[in-house]
Every structure is written in C-alpha cells, then in structure tokens.
Motif scaffolding. Structure first.
Motif, PDB file in Angstrom:
ATOM      1  N   THR B 130       0.811  -1.216   0.000  1.00 31.42           N
ATOM      2  CA  THR B 130       0.000   0.000   0.000  1.00 31.42           C
ATOM      3  C   THR B 130       0.846   1.270   0.000  1.00 31.42           C
ATOM      4  N   VAL B 131       2.138   1.116  -0.235  1.00 27.25           N
ATOM      5  CA  VAL B 131       3.035   2.272  -0.253  1.00 27.25           C
ATOM      6  C   VAL B 131       2.653   3.204  -1.403  1.00 27.25           C
ATOM      7  N   SER B 132       2.589   4.495  -1.104  1.00 23.27           N
ATOM      8  CA  SER B 132       2.187   5.460  -2.135  1.00 23.27           C
ATOM      9  C   SER B 132       3.411   6.061  -2.823  1.00 23.27           C
ATOM     10  N   GLY B 133       3.150   6.733  -3.935  1.00 22.42           N
ATOM     11  CA  GLY B 133       4.228   7.403  -4.646  1.00 22.42           C
ATOM     12  C   GLY B 133       4.913   8.430  -3.767  1.00 22.42           C
ATOM     13  N   ASN B 134       4.138   9.073  -2.918  1.00 23.34           N
ATOM     14  CA  ASN B 134       4.671  10.064  -1.995  1.00 23.34           C
ATOM     15  C   ASN B 134       5.629   9.423  -0.979  1.00 23.34           C
ATOM     16  N   ASP B 135       5.218   8.267  -0.468  1.00 18.89           N
ATOM     17  CA  ASP B 135       6.091   7.520   0.457  1.00 18.89           C
ATOM     18  C   ASP B 135       7.420   7.193  -0.212  1.00 18.89           C
ATOM     19  N   VAL B 136       7.326   6.728  -1.455  1.00 18.05           N
ATOM     20  CA  VAL B 136       8.540   6.354  -2.189  1.00 18.05           C
ATOM     21  C   VAL B 136       9.450   7.555  -2.357  1.00 18.05           C
ATOM     22  N   PHE B 137       8.837   8.698  -2.644  1.00 15.17           N
ATOM     23  CA  PHE B 137       9.618   9.915  -2.819  1.00 15.17           C
ATOM     24  C   PHE B 137      10.376  10.272  -1.536  1.00 15.17           C
ATOM     25  N   GLN B 138       9.689  10.206  -0.404  1.00  9.11           N
ATOM     26  CA  GLN B 138      10.341  10.503   0.882  1.00  9.11           C
ATOM     27  C   GLN B 138      11.480   9.516   1.155  1.00  9.11           C
ATOM     28  N   MET B 139      11.226   8.257   0.866  1.00  9.24           N
ATOM     29  CA  MET B 139      12.259   7.243   1.110  1.00  9.24           C
ATOM     30  C   MET B 139      13.477   7.489   0.225  1.00  9.24           C
ATOM     31  N   ALA B 140      13.210   7.931  -1.008  1.00 11.16           N
ATOM     32  CA  ALA B 140      14.322   8.190  -1.926  1.00 11.16           C
ATOM     33  C   ALA B 140      15.192   9.326  -1.402  1.00 11.16           C
ATOM     34  N   ILE B 141      14.545  10.381  -0.908  1.00 15.77           N
ATOM     35  CA  ILE B 141      15.319  11.508  -0.373  1.00 15.77           C
ATOM     36  C   ILE B 141      16.192  11.039   0.793  1.00 15.77           C
ATOM     37  N   LEU B 142      15.571  10.289   1.708  1.00 10.73           N
ATOM     38  CA  LEU B 142      16.334   9.808   2.867  1.00 10.73           C
ATOM     39  C   LEU B 142      17.513   8.936   2.431  1.00 10.73           C
ATOM     40  N   ALA B 143      17.264   8.040   1.479  1.00  9.91           N
ATOM     41  CA  ALA B 143      18.341   7.153   1.025  1.00  9.91           C
ATOM     42  C   ALA B 143      19.497   7.965   0.445  1.00  9.91           C
ATOM     43  N   VAL B 144      19.165   8.987  -0.356  1.00  8.38           N
ATOM     44  CA  VAL B 144      20.212   9.818  -0.955  1.00  8.38           C
ATOM     45  C   VAL B 144      21.001  10.556   0.137  1.00  8.38           C
ATOM     46  N   VAL B 145      20.281  11.119   1.113  1.00 11.53           N
ATOM     47  CA  VAL B 145      20.956  11.826   2.208  1.00 11.53           C
ATOM     48  C   VAL B 145      21.906  10.885   2.944  1.00 11.53           C
ATOM     49  N   ILE B 146      21.440   9.680   3.232  1.00 10.38           N
ATOM     50  CA  ILE B 146      22.273   8.725   3.975  1.00 10.38           C
ATOM     51  C   ILE B 146      23.511   8.341   3.162  1.00 10.38           C
ATOM     52  N   ILE B 147      23.299   8.053   1.878  1.00 11.33           N
ATOM     53  CA  ILE B 147      24.444   7.664   1.043  1.00 11.33           C
ATOM     54  C   ILE B 147      25.480   8.786   1.007  1.00 11.33           C
ATOM     55  N   LEU B 148      25.028  10.008   0.753  1.00 14.13           N
ATOM     56  CA  LEU B 148      25.966  11.137   0.681  1.00 14.13           C
ATOM     57  C   LEU B 148      26.684  11.335   2.004  1.00 14.13           C
ATOM     58  N   PHE B 149      25.921  11.275   3.085  1.00 15.69           N
ATOM     59  CA  PHE B 149      26.519  11.497   4.399  1.00 15.69           C
ATOM     60  C   PHE B 149      27.592  10.455   4.701  1.00 15.69           C
ATOM     61  N   PHE B 150      27.304   9.206   4.359  1.00 17.31           N
ATOM     62  CA  PHE B 150      28.276   8.150   4.657  1.00 17.31           C
ATOM     63  C   PHE B 150      29.484   8.216   3.730  1.00 17.31           C
ATOM     64  N   ILE B 151      29.299   8.718   2.514  1.00 20.24           N
ATOM     65  CA  ILE B 151      30.464   8.852   1.632  1.00 20.24           C
ATOM     66  C   ILE B 151      31.346  10.010   2.106  1.00 20.24           C
ATOM     67  N   LEU B 152      30.707  11.146   2.384  1.00 17.58           N
ATOM     68  CA  LEU B 152      31.483  12.329   2.774  1.00 17.58           C
ATOM     69  C   LEU B 152      32.169  12.158   4.128  1.00 17.58           C
ATOM     70  N   PHE B 153      31.460  11.528   5.067  1.00 20.02           N
ATOM     71  CA  PHE B 153      31.979  11.473   6.435  1.00 20.02           C
ATOM     72  C   PHE B 153      32.328  10.051   6.863  1.00 20.02           C
ATOM     73  N   TYR B 154      32.756   9.249   5.912  1.00 20.82           N
ATOM     74  CA  TYR B 154      33.023   7.853   6.241  1.00 20.82           C
ATOM     75  C   TYR B 154      34.014   7.708   7.405  1.00 20.82           C
TER      76      TYR B 154
END
Ligand SMILES: Nc1ncnc2c1ncn2[C@@H]1O[C@H](COP(=O)(O)OP(=O)(O)O)[C@@H](O)[C@H]1O
Ligand SMILES: [Mg+2]
Lengths: 254, 293
Positions: B130-154
């Motif tokens: 039942t995940v909505s397109g909006n949910d997916v969008f929020q999850m995508a933003i979070l995933a991108v933030v986490i990836i960037l944060f872990f690359i920059l501040f590994y």
C-alpha cells in the motif's frame, strides 16, 4: 631541557565533583614520568585534562609549541583498554589511521602517503603482517601494539599511556617497555600504572595522583614517602621488603 | 494465480512496493551496519516503539501518521542521546520508559479515534503493497541523504563509532556526529515502518547485518553485503506477501532469516570441506609442516 607543557594550578572534575585539586606539573622533553595512585584517584582525568577533553574548573594548561603545531597534535594517547569493543568491524590499518584524525581532514579518504606512514609504523612495531586483519582477531599484546601505533602515527612530542599493561601478557610486557625506552629518545612519555614495582624500572620520575599531585624527582620511592604523599599504594612486589625493592632492581639493571 | 513478473510490473502499486523495498534496503543496510557495530540495537528498538505514539496522534488528528511517527522518533532519539549523558539517568531505563510511553500513547489515541482503523495492522506489521508514490519519494530523499553522508563522512563515522573517547581527544565534534547519526537512525526506522511495521522493522536493521558479518569484518564491506541481503530478503518477502496475502513484515523477516541460515550453513560447510581436503592423505607431521608454511 625544553618545556613541552605546563599544568598550572589546575582544579578539574565532573559536574560539581572535584577530582583533581590545584595540580601543578611541568613536562619537559625526554621526560619519562610514571603516574601512580589508587583507583579513582584521578590519573585518567589528569591525562584528559592535558588533552583538553576535560576542561579545568580553575587553572591553565600551557603548551610550548611552535606555531605550526597545534595543541593536540603534539600528544599521542593510548587509552585505558577496559571499554573497547573487540568485535567492531574495523581493520588494524584503519585503527592506526584514526590517530591522524583531526577537524581539518574531516572529509577525504586517506592519501597514499598516510597509508604508507601507517604501514611503516606497523612495521616498526612488528605487526605489519596483521595490517588487514580485523581487530577482533588479535591477541592482547598485538592489540596493544596497534593502539600504540595509533598513538605514534601523528609523531607526538608527548606520549601518554593509560595503564597499558592491563591487557598484556608478561612476555610481551618486557618487549613493550623496551619499545618505550627506545621511543623515549625521541619523545616525552607519561605512563599511568598501578604496578609500581614494574614501572619504576623504566621511568625517570614518579608522580603520585590522589586528588592532589605530588611530584617525586626520582624513580626510587619508599613506602614512607608514598604515605607522606597520601598515596595508598602497596609497594611490596614479589615478597620483597618495600624499600629494598627498587635498590635491588637498580642493581639488576646495571 | 501466479502472475508473471512482467505482468506485475504493470501495476502501479507493485512498482511502488518494489521501489520501497529497494530504498529501504539501502537505508537499512547502511544504518543497520552502524547500529549493529555500535551495539545500539536496544536504542533503536526504543526509538521504533516510541514512534508508535506519533502514529496514534496522526490517526486521531487526521494527519499523516508517518509524519507523527517521525516527530516522535527523532525527539526520543535525541532525548536518549542527550539526556542520559547530561543527567546521569540510566540509558537503558530511559529507553524502556520511552519505549512503553510511545506504545501507550499510540494505543490511547488509536482507541479514541472514531471508527475502525483498517490500516493499523499495516503500521504494526508492514504493508508494503500500500506504499504510495509520496512515500517512495520521501524514502528516496532519505536514502540519498544517507548515502551522501556516509560517503562524505566515512572516516569520522567509523572512528567515532569505534572509539568515542579517543575521538574526543582529537577534538572531534563527537556529540554533533552522534546526534546527526541517531537522527538518521530514527528517520530510517520511520521510513521502513511502511515496509516491515513497528513491531518488525528492527529485523531489517539487524538480520542482514548479522548475515553480512559472517562474510566480513570490515565496516565498508559489511555495509555492502547488508544492502545486498536486505534487498534479496525484502524482494522475496514482497513476492511472498503478494502471493499469500500476508503482512509484508512477516514474510520479509522469514526471507531474511532463511538467507541468514543459508549463508551460515554454507559458510560452515565450506570450511568443513576445506578442512577435510587439507587433512586428506597426509600424516600429522606433514600437516604440521603445512601449517608452519
Ligand atoms: N566521565 C566521567 N563523569 C563523571 N565522573 C567521572 C568520569 N570519569 C571519571 N569520573 C570520576 O572521577 C574520579 C577519578 O576517575 P579517574 O580519573 O578515572 O581515576 P583513575 O584513572 O585514577 O582510576 C572517579 O571518582 C570517577 O568516578
Ligand atoms: Mg584510570
């Protein structure tokens, strides 16, 4: 001898608990100071005050560093080992490299130059072959050398060791002190220990820390002196009579 | 009954579910490695259950329950991080209190809400379909933030997680990094509630990591394998959930556990086989000589 740093009338502690009171101590190049004192006497706190982790309530720490050296770079630190997580997924080389961390190098990955530096120190410590091992697979003695390497990678002028013998087997201990004696040719060393019998072999002077600090400008100390310094520690080791222990050691030494 | 994958892909809800599973695997793979390495699984459990309070309030006042969960999760995460250090309250006791307080708040508000709450089960046990397109969008933003944060501040992340006290001696902003990371933990948990539910979300943050830990003892490699296992487990779970019409959280956990067992057993068998080969046809002293070499 040139002064590295000076602790000037420092009172420090946690919250409203005073742990160290009016402590004065100057540390010079080539110093080899053994810090002794009862558990909870404030030995670890003293090292943390020197590194700026614990801010003094009163008094000052003065560093006599050249312009390019910042205060923290000149100290290398080997922490007390009781709260380290052996199962953390990190390699030996990464642990050693963490000795170079600073606010400036916050981003970037390690340069090849830094890695080479880490390898050369591991080689000196005789654990180069362990460089890619996770720390969880090392013995106590090997781990101790890894932490020593981490403390040394920034080429400190003052090396501080907090109870380094706790985790080490006796066979490695002799090696360990021999390494320290070599290092002392290049840097000042402060070593915290409650094994008074052993460290007096190696150190040049002794500081007793039990809320107050009493500096003893010799590595020969008697039970009476310890009591006068308010330092309730038993000198007796290997069943020897207290004040003859150290004399005997000195003879062995020559 | 069994439809082909290509057919399924035509449904909007199914592509959303697939994207959600992928994004949750990335976020949980990375954040979970941090959680497991730092041994803050219990803290994460506390944050998860505290967030249920926000879900209940969202229900009652008629706004997106996930938003309420996010607020509750972040506040309790930062609370645990700061309060126990500043005031000397025992950390685990504080977690226990927040854990039950959040659940109690959630239950009270859900019960006070008028009418039947049909998707409550979804929040508790996951409803990836039942995940909505909006949910997916929020999850995508979070995933991108986490990836960037872990690359920059590994480096700082790794060093502070490994030895905080030592990091402090190097004048590192330890407290700040801990706060940022615990916030990311809270947000990852909340975003994954859609996938696995409040009760079961912790599995996504611990089981793939434990499986990865069998293969490696390197932080970076562990992140990689955790993402892979989380992905494999959640996609399988998603398909099973769809076929059998059961809550996705439960089917995902079973897939993750089976994966764990498969890796465990094959690793064990492999080392057995290797050992047998080494022993084969050799006298003890030869074996000893081999070992020395
Ligand atoms: N982080 C801390 N917060 C509060 N009190 C502390 C902290 N670290 C040490 N103390 C207290 O300070 C006193 C001295 O501790 P410490 O310096 O570790 O002694 P030692 O190293 O000589 O055993 C002890 O009473 C201890 O409980
Ligand atoms: Mg101590």
């Amino acid at each position: 001898m040139e002064k590295i740093l000076e602790i000037d009338s420092v009172t420090a502690g946690y919250g409203d608990q005073v742990v160290l009171e009016n402590v004065n101590l100057a540390i010079h190049e080539k110093d080899f100071i053994g810090i002794i004192g009862p558990n909870g006497g404030g030995k670890t706190t003293l090292l943390k005050v020197i590194m700026g982790v614990v801010k003094p309530f009163r008094g000052k720490i003065r560093f006599f560093t050249s312009v390019e050296e910042n205060e923290r770079r000149i100290t290398g630190y080997l922490p007390q080992m009781n709260n380290l997580d052996r199962n953390f997924p990190i390699s030996v080389t990464d642990v050693v490299l963490s000795g170079l961390m600073s606010r400036e190098g916050f981003f970037s990955l390690y340069s090849g130059k830094q890695k080479k530096l880490a390898y050369s120190i591991l080689e000196k410590m005789g654990i180069y072959h362990l460089r890619n091992k996770p720390v969880g697979e090392l013995s106590g003695g090997q781990l101790q050398r890894v932490y020593l390497s981490r403390a040394l990678i920034s080429s400190p002028r003052l090396l501080m060791l907090d109870e380094p013998s706790t985790f080490v087997d006796t066979r490695f201990e002799t090696d360990f002190y021999e390494i320290l004696r070599q290092l002392n040719k290049e840097m000042a060393i402060i070593i915290v220990s409650h094994d008074v019998g052993t460290i007096t072999w190696y150190v040049k002077t002794i500081a007793c820390v039990n809320r107050f600090l009493h500096y003893h400008r010799s590595n020969v100390i008697t039970q009476e002196q310890l009591e006068a310094y308010n330092c309730p520690i038993q000198l007796i080791t290997h069943g020897d009579i207290p004040h003859t222990v150290l004399k005997k050691h000195e003879k062995d030494h020559d | 009954m069994i439809e082909s994958f290509a057919e399924l892909m035509q449904y909007r809800f199914f592509t959303n579910a697939l994207l959600a599973a992928t994004l949750a695997s990335i976020a949980c793979g990375i954040i979970g490695t941090y959680i497991v390495s730092r041994r803050i699984v219990f803290i994460s459990g506390g944050i998860t259950h505290a967030s249920f309070g926000g879900i209940g309030i969202g229900y009652y006042y008629g706004f997106n329950p996930i938003l309420g969960a996010a607020v509750f999760a972040v506040i309790s995460a930062l609370g645990i991080e700061m309060i126990s250090k500043k005031t000397g309250v025992r950390e685990d006791s504080l977690i226990g209190i927040l854990w039950s307080l959040g659940m109690a708040t959630g239950i009270i508000f859900v019960f006070m809400s008028p009418g039947y709450a049909p998707d409550l089960m979804g929040y508790l046990f996951g409803s990836i379909l039942t995940v909505s397109g909006n949910d997916v969008f929020q999850m995508a933003i979070l995933a991108v933030v986490i990836i960037l944060f872990f690359i920059l501040f590994y480096k700082p992340i790794l060093f502070i997680a490994f030895d905080q006290e030592y990091a402090k001696t190097h004048n590192y902003p330890v407290q700040l990094m801990n706060c940022i990371l615990i916030t990311l933990v809270a947000l990852t948990i909340v975003m994954s509630i859609r996938v696995a539910g409040v009760i079961l979300v912790l599995s996504l943050l611990t089981i793939p990591q434990t499986t990865a830990n069998i293969l490696t003892r390197d932080f970076r490699t562990m992140i990689f394998w955790s993402v892979v296992f989380a992905f494999a487990g959640s996609i399988t779970g998603l398909l099973v959930s769809f076929q059998l019409d059961i809550p996705s959280g439960a089917s995902i956990i079973f897939s993750l556990i089976l994966l764990f067992l498969a890796v465990r057993i094959s690793g064990w068998t492999l080392s057995r086989v290797r050992l047998m080969k080494q022993m084969n046809g050799k006298l003890p002293h030869q074996r000893l000589a081999d070992k020395k070499r």
